[in-house]
Enzyme design. Structure first.
Site: not given
Ligand SMILES: *[C@@H]1O[C@H](CO)[C@@H](O)[C@H](O)[C@H]1NC(C)=O
Ligand SMILES: *[C@@H]1O[C@H](CO)[C@@H](O)[C@H](O)[C@H]1NC(C)=O
Length: 782
Positions: A22-24, A194, A197, A257, A608
C-alpha cells in the site's frame, strides 16, 4: 571514539528488507515513508543493511511514479545539516524501489530478488518486514502469498505489521485472528495501535517505573479519585462516512486507543518494565479485572449533520436514520484490590469544541485550607488539585507533555529525551496555571509511526497488540456495542454550540447526561421520516420535545426514560416521586416497568395517582386497581410509599365533608419537596382533557388548590384530580398519547395556543420543569 564507531559500522548484522504494502496510499504518504526514512537515519552505520520495497497492485510504471511522489516530502530532523540530509535522502531513495505485488508469482519473484541481492552483496539475510497498509479485506490474500511464497530462509525472521481495524466485534476479530494465525506465528505479527507510539502514551510505563518511589504510595484506590482518558476531535466524519458508519466512535477510538491507554495506567507495574513478556502479561491481567459494562455505563451522541452526510455519501433514502454514535463517554471500573471503585472515564467524539488528547489522574484531596487562595504559597498548597497528566497532544499546549502537580512530588524523567516545558505566560490547564505543575515535553517531537517502526525493527512487541490482548478488548466492548445497537444517540449541534449538552455525571456505577435532552428534529427539511424506517424519532410538538415510535417501542422508551428520571432523582435527593394516570396505555407501561428495569430504584420510589374515579379502590374502574394489578405485585415499592387517592372515607365516596382532596393535598405537601413531583405521567383525551381536568369546567385549571374534585361531562362518577398548577410544578411531565382515535385532537392541539378552558391539555407546561410528549405513529402521523 572514531575507532569504536568504525568497528560498530563494520560488524555485519545482516540485511533487512522492508516491504511496504500500500506504498502509494494515504497513510504511506503521510507517515509510513517518513517513518522508514527515520529508521534508516537512526540505523545506518549500526551494522544492518537495508532495502525498501514499496508495493501495491498498480502496474510498475504508474506505481513507480506514484511512489516517487510519496517520497518527495521526506524530511530530516531539524538539527541535521542540510547537506548531510540530502546525502542520506539520496541513499534512501536508491535503496527504495517500487514493485507490483499481485499474484503468488509476484511474491516468489520478490523473494528470489531479495535472495539474489543478499548473495550478490555477500550479505546474510537478517529478516523481512511486511507493513500492511491496505484495507482488511486484502489481508488474507497477502498473508497467504507471504506465507507460501515470500518467507525468508532459515535463520532469518519474518515480521508483519498490521493496521486496524481488527474486526468489528469479538466474533469477527476472532475470525480474522484465526485466519491470520494460520499464516503467521504469533511472534511474527505486530498489530499497530498508533497511540502506543505517541510520546506521552509511550512514556506512561517508563514514568511509572522511574517514579516508583513517589507513586507506590499514591497509585491506588485510596489516593486516586478518578482517571480520565480523553480524545476529543473538532473534525467530523464527512468524506469518511462509509467507514465511520460501520464503526462509530467506540470501535474507532475507545475499543483500541483509549483501552490501551487504560491498561498502561492501571496495570500492575512489572518489576522490569523492559520485560516485554511481563508487560504483556500484566496488561492481560488488567483486562481480566475489568467490570462488565452495562448499557448504563455509557452515554452516546451523534453530531447533527452526521445523518445528512451519511445519506448523501452512502446514497441512502431521505428517511434513513443512522444510529452510529460519534460521541461516547464510558465509565469503566476495574475490580481488583488496587482500583476497586475508582472511576475510569473514557471519552471521545467528533465535532466537539476542541482537539485534544490526554490522560488525567486526579488524586483525592482531603485537605481543607482556612486561608484564602491568595495566601496559598507558590502553588504547593495541599488545597490545590493534585494530578498527573499525560498530555497526548494538541489542545492548549499543542505538544505532548507530562505534567505533575507541584504539591504531589517532583517527577523524574529521562533528561536526554524530556525537558522542562516553558509555556506561554497565562496558559491554564484544567483550570490551573501551568506554573502549578512540574511540566516536561519531549526534547524532540517524534511522530507515532516513526516510533512504532523503530520498535517494530527492535522487536519491541510490548508496543503492539497481541492476539490475546485484542480479543480480550473485544470481549470487553462487544456486549456494550450490542446493547447500544438500537439506541438513538443524543443529537448534538457540534463545536462550541454543544454547550453543556454532552456533559455527563456518574453515580452508582451509571453514567447519565447531566441535562435532559432538549429532544430535537433529526430529519432535515424535505426528508420526512417514514415510521417503518426506524424505531424512535424525535421532533417537537407545541415547542416541547416529542418522541414518536411504534407502540411497543414508545412504551419501552417511556419506561426507560422513567427509569432514568428515577435514578437521577434518587441520586439527587434519595427519593423519586412519580404520579401516574389511569387508563389502558398506562397498563402497558406498568407491565414494561415491572419487567426488565432491574436498576429501577423502587425502594426509594413513591407512587402517586394523577386522578381517580369516585369508586372503591377495589373497583375494576378504579385507576388504583390498574396499579394494584399490573405493577405493585411485581415491584418492591414499600407499601407506605404507595399513595392512593382518598376517594373513600368513612365508608362513603367523595363526600365533600370528608375533604379527601384536601387530605391528599396535605399528604403531597408533607412528603413531596415543594410539592414538585419528579415526574407526572399524563394522558390526553379526545376532547383535550388531561388528568381529570375537563374542558369547559374551571375546576383545577388555576388557583391555589393542589387537588380538586371534578366531574366529566360525559360520565357518571365524580373524580379527584391533581390540579393544573400542581402538575405544572413538576420537574418533568410526560404526556402519553396512543392510537388512531387521538389523531384529530393531536392535530388540533398542535395548533392551538394556551387555552386550558377549551383544551385543558394545552395548559400543561411545567413552570421550571420539562414537558415531553410521547406519541405513537397512529396518534401522531395518522
Ligand atoms: C503456510 O506455509 C506453510 C509452508 O509452506 C504451509 O505448510 C502452510 O499450509 C501454509 N499455511 C496456509 C494456511 O496456507
Ligand atoms: C418551588 O416551586 C416553585 C413553583 O414551581 C418554583 O418556582 C420554585 O423554584 C420551587 N422552589 C424550589 C426550592 O424548588
Amino acid at each position: 571514539m572514531a575507532v569504536l564507531g568504525c568497528l560498530q559500522a563494520q560488524e555485519p548484522q545482516g540485511h533487512v528488507s522492508i516491504i511496504l504494502l500500500g506504498a502509494t496510499g494515504d497513510l504511506a504518504k503521510k507517515y509510513l515513508w517518513q517513518g522508514l526514512f527515520q529508521l534508516y537515519l537512526d540505523e545506518v552505520g549500526k551494522g544492518h543493511s537495508f532495502s525498501f520495497h514499496g508495493a501495491a497492485l498498480t502496474d510498475p510504471q504508474k506505481g513507480q511514479q506514484l511512489m516517487a511522489k510519496a517520497l518527495e516530502t521526506l524530511s530530516c530532523p531539524a538539527d541535521m545539516v542540510p547537506s548531510h540530509c540530502a546525502e542520506r535522502k539520496d541513499q534512501f531513495l536508491q535503496l527504495s524501489q517500487y514493485r507490483q505485488l499481485k499474484t503468488a508469482a509476484d511474491y516468489s519473484a520478490l523473494s528470489r530478488d531479495i535472495e539474489a541481492h543478499v548473495q550478490h552483496k555477500g550479505l546474510r539475510e537478517a529478516g523481512r518486514i511486511f507493513y500492511f497498509s491496505v484495507p482488511p479485506f486484502a489481508y488474507a490474500d497477502i498473508a497467504r502469498n507471504i506465507n507460501s511464497s515470500c518467507r525468508p530462509g532459515p535463520g532469518a525472521w519474518l515480521r508483519v505489521a498490521l493496521e486496524k481495524p481488527f474486526g468489528q466485534d469479538y466474533r469477527s476479530a476472532q475470525e480474522l485472528a484465526t485466519e491470520l494465525g494460520s499464516f503467521f506465528q504469533e511472534e511474527e505479527m505486530y498489530r499497530v495501535d498508533h497511540y502506543l507510539g505517541k510520546q506521552a502514551v509511550a512514556q506512561i510505563l517508563p514514568f511509572r517505573d522511574q517514579n516508583r518511589q513517589a507513586l507506590d504510595r499514591l497509585w491506588d484506590r485510596h489516593h486516586v479519585e478518578r482517571v480520565e482518558i480523553v480524545m476529543k476531535e473538532t473534525v467530523d466524519a464527512e468524506g469518511r462516512t462509509s467507514f465511520y458508519e460501520e464503526y462509530g466512535v467506540i470501535r474507532d477510538v475507545l475499543q483500541n486507543h483509549l483501552t490501551e491507554i487504560l491498561t498502561l495506567v492501571a496495570m500492575e507495574l512489572p518489576r522490569q518494565v523492559s520485560s516485554v513478556e511481563a508487560v504483556l502479561q500484566h496488561k492481560l491481567q488488567t483486562f481480566q479485572a475489568l467490570r462488565v459494562l452495562q448499557r448504563t455505563s455509557a452515554v452516546v451522541g451523534q453530531y447533527q449533520a452526521y445523518g445528512e452526510q451519511v445519506r448523501r455519501e452512502l446514497q441512502k433514502p431521505g428517511s434513513f436514520q443512522s444510529l452510529t454514535p460519534t460521541f461516547a463517554g464510558v465509565l469503566v471500573y476495574i475490580d481488583n484490590p488496587r482500583w476497586e471503585g475508582v472511576p475510569f472515564i473514557l471519552l471521545s467524539g467528533k465535532a466537539l469544541d476542541e482537539r485534544v488528547g490526554y490522560v488525567r489522574v486526579l488524586f483525592r484531596n482531603q485537605a481543607h485550607c482556612v486561608q484564602s487562595e491568595t495566601h496559598w504559597a507558590a502553588s504547593r498548597s495541599q488545597c490545590l488539585p493534585r494530578q498527573v497528566i499525560f498530555y497526548i497532544g494538541h489542545g492548549a499546549l499543542g505538544s505532548p507533555a507530562v505534567l505533575v502537580s507541584r504539591n504531589l512530588f517532583s517527577p523524574s524523567l529521562p533528561s536526554e529525551s524530556w525537558q522542562e516545558l516553558q509555556g506561554q505566560p497565562g496558559l491554564r490547564l484544567f483550570g490551573r496555571p501551568l506554573s502549578d505543575f512540574y511540566a516536561y515535553r519531549p526534547v524532540k517531537e517524534l511522530d507515532a509511526y516513526s516510533i512504532l517502526i523503530s520498535h517494530l525493527f527492535h522487536h519491541r512487541k510490548d508496543s503492539f497488540i497481541t492476539t490475546e490482548n485484542l480479543l480480550a478488548s473485544w470481549l470487553f466492548w462487544t456486549p456494550l456495542l450490542d446493547s447500544l445497537a438500537h439506541e438513538a444517540p443524543r443529537v448534538y449541534p457540534g463545536g462550541a454550540e454543544n454547550g453543556h449538552l454532552l456533559d455527563f455525571e456518574f453515580s452508582g456505577g451509571q453514567l447519565s447526561f447531566s441535562q435532559q435532552q432538549p429532544e430535537q428534529l433529526v430529519p432535515g427539511p424535505g426528508s420526512a421520516p417514514m415510521p417503518s424506517d426506524f424505531q424512535v424519532f424525535r421532533s417537537k410538538y407545541r415547542d416541547s420535545p416529542l418522541i414518536s415510535a411504534w407502540p411497543d417501542e414508545l412504551i419501552s422508551k417511556l419506561a426507560s426514560d422513567i427509569e432514568a428520571s428515577a435514578v437521577r432523582a434518587v441520586q439527587r435527593s434519595g427519593e423519586f416521586h412519580l404520579a401516574l394516570s389511569g387508563g389502558s396505555s398506562p397498563i402497558a407501561l406498568f407491565q414494561q416497568l415491572a419487567h426488565g428495569h432491574y436498576s429501577f430504584p423502587w425502594a426509594h420510589t413513591h407512587l402517586w395517582l394523577v386522578d381517580e374515579r369516585c369508586v372503591p379502590l377495589s373497583d375494576p374502574e378504579s385507576n388504583f386497581q390498574g396499579l394494584q394489578v399490573h405493577l405493585l405485585p411485581r415491584v418492591r415499592v414499600p407499601h407506605y410509599n404507595v399513595h392512593p387517592m382518598p376517594v373513600q372515607l368513612r365508608r362513603r365516596l367523595c363526600a365533600e365533608e370528608d375533604q379527601g382532596a384536601q387530605l391528599y393535598a396535605a399528604e403531597i405537601s408533607a412528603l413531596v419537596t415543594n410539592s414538585s413531583f419528579d415526574l407526572v405521567v399524563l394522558g390526553m383525551g379526545i376532547d383535550g382533557h388531561t388528568a381529570s381536568l375537563f374542558p369547559q369546567s374551571p375546576a383545577g385549571l388555576d388557583g391555589e388548590q393542589l387537588v380538586v374534585m371534578t366531574r366529566s361531562p360525559s360520565q357518571p362518577h365524580d373524580r379527584m384530580s391533581l390540579s393544573l398548577p400542581l402538575i405544572n410544578r413538576a420537574k418533568r411531565v410526560a404526556v402519553l398519547v396512543m392510537g388512531k382515535m387521538k389523531r384529530e385532537i393531536t392535530l388540533l392541539v398542535s395548533r392551538v395556543g394556551r387555552e386550558p378552558r377549551k383544551w385543558p391539555i394545552s395548559g400543561v407546561l411545567p413552570s421550571s420543569g420539562q414537558l415531553v410528549w410521547y406519541m405513537d405513529y397512529e396518534a401522531f402521523l395518522g
